[in-house]
Design a protein around this motif. Sequence first.
Motif, PDB file in Angstrom:
ATOM      1  N   TYR A  37      23.280 -72.554  28.589  1.00  0.00           N
ATOM      2  CA  TYR A  37      24.418 -73.461  28.519  1.00  0.00           C
ATOM      3  C   TYR A  37      24.241 -74.593  29.523  1.00  0.00           C
ATOM      4  CZ  TYR A  37      29.268 -75.110  28.794  1.00  0.00           C
ATOM      5  OH  TYR A  37      30.400 -75.892  28.795  1.00  0.00           O
ATOM      6  N   TRP A  38      23.913 -74.243  30.755  1.00  0.00           N
ATOM      7  CA  TRP A  38      23.735 -75.242  31.808  1.00  0.00           C
ATOM      8  C   TRP A  38      22.617 -76.223  31.454  1.00  0.00           C
ATOM      9  CZ3 TRP A  38      19.650 -76.757  34.775  1.00  0.00           C
ATOM     10  CH2 TRP A  38      19.932 -77.606  35.856  1.00  0.00           C
ATOM     11  N   LYS A  39      21.515 -75.698  30.958  1.00  0.00           N
ATOM     12  CA  LYS A  39      20.354 -76.533  30.650  1.00  0.00           C
ATOM     13  C   LYS A  39      20.673 -77.544  29.552  1.00  0.00           C
ATOM     14  CE  LYS A  39      15.497 -76.168  29.236  1.00  0.00           C
ATOM     15  NZ  LYS A  39      14.413 -75.223  28.832  1.00  0.00           N
ATOM     16  N   THR A  40      21.371 -77.101  28.508  1.00  0.00           N
ATOM     17  CA  THR A  40      21.736 -77.998  27.412  1.00  0.00           C
ATOM     18  C   THR A  40      22.626 -79.126  27.912  1.00  0.00           C
ATOM     19  OG1 THR A  40      21.617 -76.173  25.814  1.00  0.00           O
ATOM     20  CG2 THR A  40      22.817 -78.143  25.138  1.00  0.00           C
ATOM     21  N   CYS A  41      23.629 -78.775  28.705  1.00  0.00           N
ATOM     22  CA  CYS A  41      24.558 -79.774  29.234  1.00  0.00           C
ATOM     23  C   CYS A  41      23.868 -80.716  30.222  1.00  0.00           C
ATOM     24  CB  CYS A  41      25.747 -79.087  29.909  1.00  0.00           C
ATOM     25  SG  CYS A  41      26.746 -78.098  28.773  1.00  0.00           S
ATOM     26  N   ASN A  42      23.014 -80.163  31.060  1.00  0.00           N
ATOM     27  CA  ASN A  42      22.308 -80.984  32.041  1.00  0.00           C
ATOM     28  C   ASN A  42      21.389 -81.987  31.352  1.00  0.00           C
ATOM     29  OD1 ASN A  42      21.545 -81.546  34.877  1.00  0.00           O
ATOM     30  ND2 ASN A  42      19.563 -80.734  34.262  1.00  0.00           N
ATOM     31  N   ARG A  43      20.746 -81.565  30.283  1.00  0.00           N
ATOM     32  CA  ARG A  43      19.882 -82.479  29.536  1.00  0.00           C
ATOM     33  C   ARG A  43      20.695 -83.613  28.916  1.00  0.00           C
ATOM     34  NH1 ARG A  43      15.579 -78.632  26.216  1.00  0.00           N
ATOM     35  NH2 ARG A  43      14.032 -78.491  27.882  1.00  0.00           N
ATOM     36  N   TYR A  44      21.885 -83.284  28.454  1.00  0.00           N
ATOM     37  CA  TYR A  44      22.732 -84.307  27.837  1.00  0.00           C
ATOM     38  C   TYR A  44      23.217 -85.321  28.871  1.00  0.00           C
ATOM     39  CZ  TYR A  44      26.676 -86.441  25.392  1.00  0.00           C
ATOM     40  OH  TYR A  44      27.558 -87.337  24.838  1.00  0.00           O
ATOM     41  N   TYR A  45      23.717 -84.824  29.990  1.00  0.00           N
ATOM     42  CA  TYR A  45      24.331 -85.708  30.972  1.00  0.00           C
ATOM     43  C   TYR A  45      23.325 -86.400  31.886  1.00  0.00           C
ATOM     44  CZ  TYR A  45      28.864 -84.000  29.518  1.00  0.00           C
ATOM     45  OH  TYR A  45      29.977 -83.701  28.774  1.00  0.00           O
ATOM     46  N   ASN A  46      22.109 -85.910  31.891  1.00  0.00           N
ATOM     47  CA  ASN A  46      21.112 -86.527  32.773  1.00  0.00           C
ATOM     48  C   ASN A  46      19.933 -87.115  32.008  1.00  0.00           C
ATOM     49  OD1 ASN A  46      22.037 -85.873  35.692  1.00  0.00           O
ATOM     50  ND2 ASN A  46      22.311 -83.951  34.583  1.00  0.00           N
ATOM     51  N   GLY A  47      20.103 -87.273  30.717  1.00  0.00           N
ATOM     52  CA  GLY A  47      19.110 -87.974  29.907  1.00  0.00           C
ATOM     53  C   GLY A  47      17.747 -87.346  29.876  1.00  0.00           C
ATOM     54  N   LYS A  48      17.677 -86.000  29.898  1.00  0.00           N
ATOM     55  CA  LYS A  48      16.386 -85.327  29.916  1.00  0.00           C
ATOM     56  C   LYS A  48      15.740 -85.254  28.534  1.00  0.00           C
ATOM     57  CE  LYS A  48      16.715 -84.279  34.300  1.00  0.00           C
ATOM     58  NZ  LYS A  48      15.843 -84.890  35.298  1.00  0.00           N
ATOM     59  N   LYS A  49      16.536 -85.466  27.481  1.00  0.00           N
ATOM     60  CA  LYS A  49      16.010 -85.433  26.126  1.00  0.00           C
ATOM     61  C   LYS A  49      16.590 -86.594  25.325  1.00  0.00           C
ATOM     62  CE  LYS A  49      13.462 -81.615  25.646  1.00  0.00           C
ATOM     63  NZ  LYS A  49      12.117 -81.564  25.046  1.00  0.00           N
ATOM     64  N   SER A  50      15.788 -87.144  24.433  1.00  0.00           N
ATOM     65  CA  SER A  50      16.241 -88.285  23.642  1.00  0.00           C
ATOM     66  C   SER A  50      16.825 -87.832  22.308  1.00  0.00           C
ATOM     67  CB  SER A  50      15.067 -89.243  23.395  1.00  0.00           C
ATOM     68  OG  SER A  50      13.999 -88.559  22.751  1.00  0.00           O
ATOM     69  N   TRP A  51      17.565 -86.712  22.316  1.00  0.00           N
ATOM     70  CA  TRP A  51      18.213 -86.253  21.097  1.00  0.00           C
ATOM     71  C   TRP A  51      19.492 -87.048  20.863  1.00  0.00           C
ATOM     72  CZ3 TRP A  51      17.866 -80.676  23.296  1.00  0.00           C
ATOM     73  CH2 TRP A  51      16.552 -80.193  23.129  1.00  0.00           C
ATOM     74  N   SER A  52      19.969 -87.033  19.633  1.00  0.00           N
ATOM     75  CA  SER A  52      21.241 -87.665  19.323  1.00  0.00           C
ATOM     76  C   SER A  52      22.383 -86.770  19.811  1.00  0.00           C
ATOM     77  CB  SER A  52      21.372 -87.867  17.813  1.00  0.00           C
ATOM     78  OG  SER A  52      21.467 -86.603  17.156  1.00  0.00           O
ATOM     79  N   GLU A  53      23.566 -87.350  19.911  1.00  0.00           N
ATOM     80  CA  GLU A  53      24.725 -86.556  20.332  1.00  0.00           C
ATOM     81  C   GLU A  53      24.992 -85.419  19.349  1.00  0.00           C
ATOM     82  OE1 GLU A  53      29.540 -86.919  20.849  1.00  0.00           O
ATOM     83  OE2 GLU A  53      28.349 -88.755  20.867  1.00  0.00           O
ATOM     84  N   LYS A  54      24.761 -85.672  18.081  1.00  0.00           N
ATOM     85  CA  LYS A  54      24.971 -84.644  17.061  1.00  0.00           C
ATOM     86  C   LYS A  54      24.064 -83.441  17.304  1.00  0.00           C
ATOM     87  CE  LYS A  54      25.083 -83.987  12.040  1.00  0.00           C
ATOM     88  NZ  LYS A  54      24.870 -84.646  10.716  1.00  0.00           N
ATOM     89  N   VAL A  55      22.809 -83.717  17.640  1.00  0.00           N
ATOM     90  CA  VAL A  55      21.859 -82.633  17.909  1.00  0.00           C
ATOM     91  C   VAL A  55      22.264 -81.881  19.166  1.00  0.00           C
ATOM     92  CG1 VAL A  55      19.473 -82.103  18.551  1.00  0.00           C
ATOM     93  CG2 VAL A  55      19.945 -83.750  16.721  1.00  0.00           C
TER      94      VAL A  55
END
Length: 252
Positions: free
Chosen positions: A208-226
């Motif tokens: 859970y933490w890793k997914t959120c951290n990637r979203y908020y800190n730009g660690k992955k160039s996935w779309s918001e939907k993904v």
Amino acid sequence: MLNDDIYVLTDWIDARECELENPIELKAATEKLTLMHEASYGYTNVPQGARIRDNVGKLMTRFEKRCNKFLLMRKMAEKRKSMFDYEYLFTYSYYHELAKEAFEKLKNSNYSSLCEEARQKRGFIHRDYSYHNILYTQDGDVYIIDFDNLTYDLRVIDITSFMQKVLKRIHWDIKTGESILNWYSNISPLSKDELELIYIILLFPYRYWKTCNRYYNGKKSWSEKVFTAKLNEVISEREFYLDFIKWLEKQI
């Protein structure tokens, strides 16, 4: 160079990626991880140009930073108010409490003693022990590749990471988790302190933490939907995950 040796190795091994959903191959992969840890004790002959990180004793700081990140991400979510943000704001407090509980248990554990033992044994861990780095041959042999992340650290770091990668695919099946621990311990017994640390590390809601951290800190160039789909996937497994954690706690 260590990496050059690995690339040459894969040129002549007739093997494929290990299928960890297969109990036979999972057992072989678990046993190979155990043997790698055993063989690594006292390893200091680092090839020229290669290096091994040393993370022994850093888990406490890592847990504390991750706990603090929950609150920083909440502030970002409150400002942005996207679909992902709403999902995070609705669920984060539950996972934040799990994280804080894990951190408190770590502080009260015998982690420091295990670190001192690890410093004396001087063994390394793989840090990316997953199907794509485990080769399985027709004869049932297992080869490990890609040692780019080689690190001096406690072996339970490898064990818990491996268990997470396997169990998330099968709804945190308790029998499979128990088998992994037994297969490992049959070769190299895990102490009570190590089992407790495995429980504590798995209690921390890392996925859970890793997914959120990637979203908020730009660690992955996935779309918001993904990102939102991946977060919902983690949330959907909560019941299975908690059942496993409760079972594991009883094994200590």
